[in-house]
Design a protein around this motif. Structure first.
Motif, PDB file in Angstrom:
ATOM      1  N   SER A   1      -0.397  12.992  -1.427  1.00 43.03           N
ATOM      2  CA  SER A   1      -1.261  13.244  -2.701  1.00 43.03           C
ATOM      3  C   SER A   1      -2.637  14.005  -1.983  1.00 43.03           C
ATOM      4  N   ALA A   2      -3.195  13.474  -0.707  1.00 43.32           N
ATOM      5  CA  ALA A   2      -4.210  14.142  -0.226  1.00 43.32           C
ATOM      6  C   ALA A   2      -3.833  15.431   0.065  1.00 43.32           C
TER       7      ALA A   2
ATOM      8  N   PHE B   1       0.762  -1.210   0.140  1.00 46.04           N
ATOM      9  CA  PHE B   1       0.126  -0.024  -0.062  1.00 46.04           C
ATOM     10  C   PHE B   1       0.958   1.273  -0.010  1.00 46.04           C
ATOM     11  N   PRO B   2       0.547   2.414  -0.819  1.00 47.17           N
ATOM     12  CA  PRO B   2       1.378   3.590  -1.058  1.00 47.17           C
ATOM     13  C   PRO B   2       1.048   4.357  -0.173  1.00 47.17           C
ATOM     14  N   ASN B   3       1.082   4.129   1.221  1.00 45.62           N
ATOM     15  CA  ASN B   3       0.597   4.869   2.607  1.00 45.62           C
ATOM     16  C   ASN B   3       1.040   6.195   2.267  1.00 45.62           C
ATOM     17  N   ASP B   4       2.609   6.445   2.362  1.00 45.26           N
ATOM     18  CA  ASP B   4       3.150   7.984   2.279  1.00 45.26           C
ATOM     19  C   ASP B   4       2.673   8.704   1.114  1.00 45.26           C
ATOM     20  N   ALA B   5       2.812   7.888  -0.058  1.00 48.19           N
ATOM     21  CA  ALA B   5       2.441   8.589  -1.398  1.00 48.19           C
ATOM     22  C   ALA B   5       0.772   9.276  -1.400  1.00 48.19           C
ATOM     23  N   LEU B   6      -0.054   8.527  -0.772  1.00 48.21           N
ATOM     24  CA  LEU B   6      -1.565   8.620  -0.824  1.00 48.21           C
ATOM     25  C   LEU B   6      -1.574   9.904   0.341  1.00 48.21           C
ATOM     26  N   VAL B   7      -0.829   9.863   1.436  1.00 48.54           N
ATOM     27  CA  VAL B   7      -1.060  11.063   2.196  1.00 48.54           C
ATOM     28  C   VAL B   7      -0.525  12.429   1.639  1.00 48.54           C
TER      29      VAL B   7
ATOM     30  N   PRO C   1     -17.204   8.410  -4.600  1.00 54.76           N
ATOM     31  CA  PRO C   1     -16.809   9.581  -3.611  1.00 54.76           C
ATOM     32  C   PRO C   1     -15.868  10.606  -4.305  1.00 54.76           C
ATOM     33  N   SER C   2     -16.413  11.717  -4.528  1.00 57.59           N
ATOM     34  CA  SER C   2     -15.500  12.694  -5.163  1.00 57.59           C
ATOM     35  C   SER C   2     -14.049  13.035  -4.826  1.00 57.59           C
ATOM     36  N   PHE C   3     -13.877  12.890  -3.247  1.00 58.10           N
ATOM     37  CA  PHE C   3     -12.629  13.318  -2.814  1.00 58.10           C
ATOM     38  C   PHE C   3     -11.673  12.118  -3.414  1.00 58.10           C
ATOM     39  N   THR C   4     -12.192  10.921  -3.355  1.00 56.44           N
ATOM     40  CA  THR C   4     -11.384  10.092  -3.574  1.00 56.44           C
ATOM     41  C   THR C   4     -11.089   9.855  -5.287  1.00 56.44           C
TER      42      THR C   4
ATOM     43  N   LYS D   1      -4.641  12.807  -8.639  1.00 60.54           N
ATOM     44  CA  LYS D   1      -3.326  13.367  -8.112  1.00 60.54           C
ATOM     45  C   LYS D   1      -2.465  12.484  -7.753  1.00 60.54           C
ATOM     46  N   TYR D   2      -2.761  11.344  -7.261  1.00 57.73           N
ATOM     47  CA  TYR D   2      -1.701  10.218  -6.984  1.00 57.73           C
ATOM     48  C   TYR D   2      -1.104   9.794  -8.320  1.00 57.73           C
TER      49      TYR D   2
END
Length: 410
Positions: free
Chosen positions: A58-59, A50-56, A279-282, A288-289
């Protein structure tokens, strides 16, 4: 309390729900687990993938770029851009499509359900592979349709068996399928891939007998060996193929974002029937990711992580399983389909296997009928190579204990 209250509101359930309510809940298979058992049952990505850091990051970048818009119902520009990102990636795989042909869903299962809502009436026929994805079987049963399953071999669905059934039904005036559901690449549960000539033949049959092909491709980009045949949708010139995909296997299951690719007229119906399901945010987060080739690099890393797990599983099966055991040898994906020696029932054996330290899914889970007792789906995706070998050692012990005495003594 009235007499009708004795069963709550069950008497008001739809006929389909009342007919299927004893069949258990989708996802109940997840309870097949043991505290100390190696989980070869789960078709889940391994946690370190799981790309935890990259997703954080990106958010954070998404909120910084779009502020409140990213969190509104419709999302911002990044959310709006996701259909074009998907279309562009599909074009890279030979599928001629535009963003207007993309319908976003809350995962691939929601996409399959949307197709069912659009096309199926009670009494219709659906053709599937036997075995096939149990989640799809559950959905099809919800629509009170006939489900006919056709064998799978090392080259995928037996398309000529489908052709023979279609010819026989047409001659007898029987119901022809509305949908044919297939997982042509790294099939769940067998791991096999449908050959290019069978894909072309299947499309020819769809045109001749007037049905829709529902092409489910969650694993296609997770290839370790060989060359990908063209997706069935890439061969489609008459709009008979609806393609389903998801980010669950290439980013993470928790993003719960899937999609369909279909002609614009069909996509318009999906948009109408399944409005607001994603979900729009996702959506914005995924766009972005995926910037700057990051998603492609992540998929390369996933393949590099899954390949040694696949290799270990195949090596362990070869080294440890008793004579008479067979298994598929996939070029990618998550799964291997194991056939046990005569007389071994995978469902009956499961409790002993868990006690010995391994879980799997019995083959009966993957059929709409009573087949599959002598098979199991084994997943290499969720755990480490070392644990995979331990799990197969435990499975071999369970199989040997379950074999008929004379055969076990040979």
């Amino acid at each position: 309390m009235t007499d009708t209250d004795s069963d709550g509101l069950t008497h008001l359930y739809s006929e389909t729900v009342r007919a299927t309510m004893d069949g258990g809940t989708y996802g109940a298979w997840r309870s097949i687990a043991g505290a100390d058992a190696v989980p070869l049952s789960f078709g889940f990505p391994y946690p370190d993938s799981f790309p935890n850091d990259a997703l954080v990051k990106s958010a954070e970048a998404l909120v910084a770029a779009e502020g409140d818009c990213a969190l509104q119902y419709g999302g911002g520009e990044y959310a709006d851009a996701l259909p074009e990102l998907i279309a562009s990636r599909a074009r890279d795989r030979g599928i001629a499509c535009t963003a207007d042909e993309i319908h976003l869903t809350n995962g691939a299962t929601n996409a399959i359900d949307t197709v069912c809502q659009t096309f199926l009436d009670p009494g219709d026929a659906v053709f599937v592979e036997g075995p096939t994805f149990m989640g799809a079987l559950r959905l099809f049963r919800n629509y009170d349709v006939e489900i006919a399953a056709f064998d799978v071999d090392e080259d995928g669905l037996d398309v000529e068996a489908v052709a023979a059934a279609l010819e026989a039904r047409a001659a007898a005036g029987e119901t022809l399928p509305t949908l044919l559901y297939t997982i042509p690449t790294f099939h769940n549960p067998t791991g096999v891939t449908l050959t290019a000539d069978r894909r072309a033949r299947l499309l020819e049959l769809a045109e001749t007998y007037d049905f829709v092909i529902l092409e489910d491709d969650p694993y296609g980009q997770l290839r370790f060996d060989g060359t990908e045949p063209a997706p069935i949708k890439a061969l489609d010139e008459s709009g008979r193929v609806i393609r389903v995909n998801t980010f669950s296997k290439t980013i993470a299951p928790g993003v719960r974002t899937g999609w369909t690719i279909a002609d614009e007229a069909i996509t318009a119906q999906f948009d109408r029937i399944n409005a607001g399901g994603e979900p729009s945010f996702t959506r914005g987060l995924i766009t972005k990711y995926a910037e700057d080739g990051r998603l492609d690099r992540a998929i390369e890393a996933l393949c590099a992580g899954y390949e040694p797990r696949r290799d270990q599983l195949l090596e362990s099966l070869e080294a440890r399983m008793p004579p008479g055991t067979t298994w598929s040898e996939p070029d990618g994906g998550f799964f291997v389909w194991v056939g046990f020696p005569d007389g071994v029932d995978a469902e009956t054996m499961l409790d002993d296997a868990i006690d010995r330290g391994v879980t799997y899914l019995p083959g009966t889970f993957f059929y709409p009928d009573d087949r599959g007792a002598g098979h199991a789906r084994v997943s290499f995706s969720h755990t480490t190579p070392e644990a995979i070998d331990e799990g197969i050692a435990a499975l071999a012990g369970a199989v040997e204990a379950a074999m008929p005495t004379a055969e076990a003594d040979d």
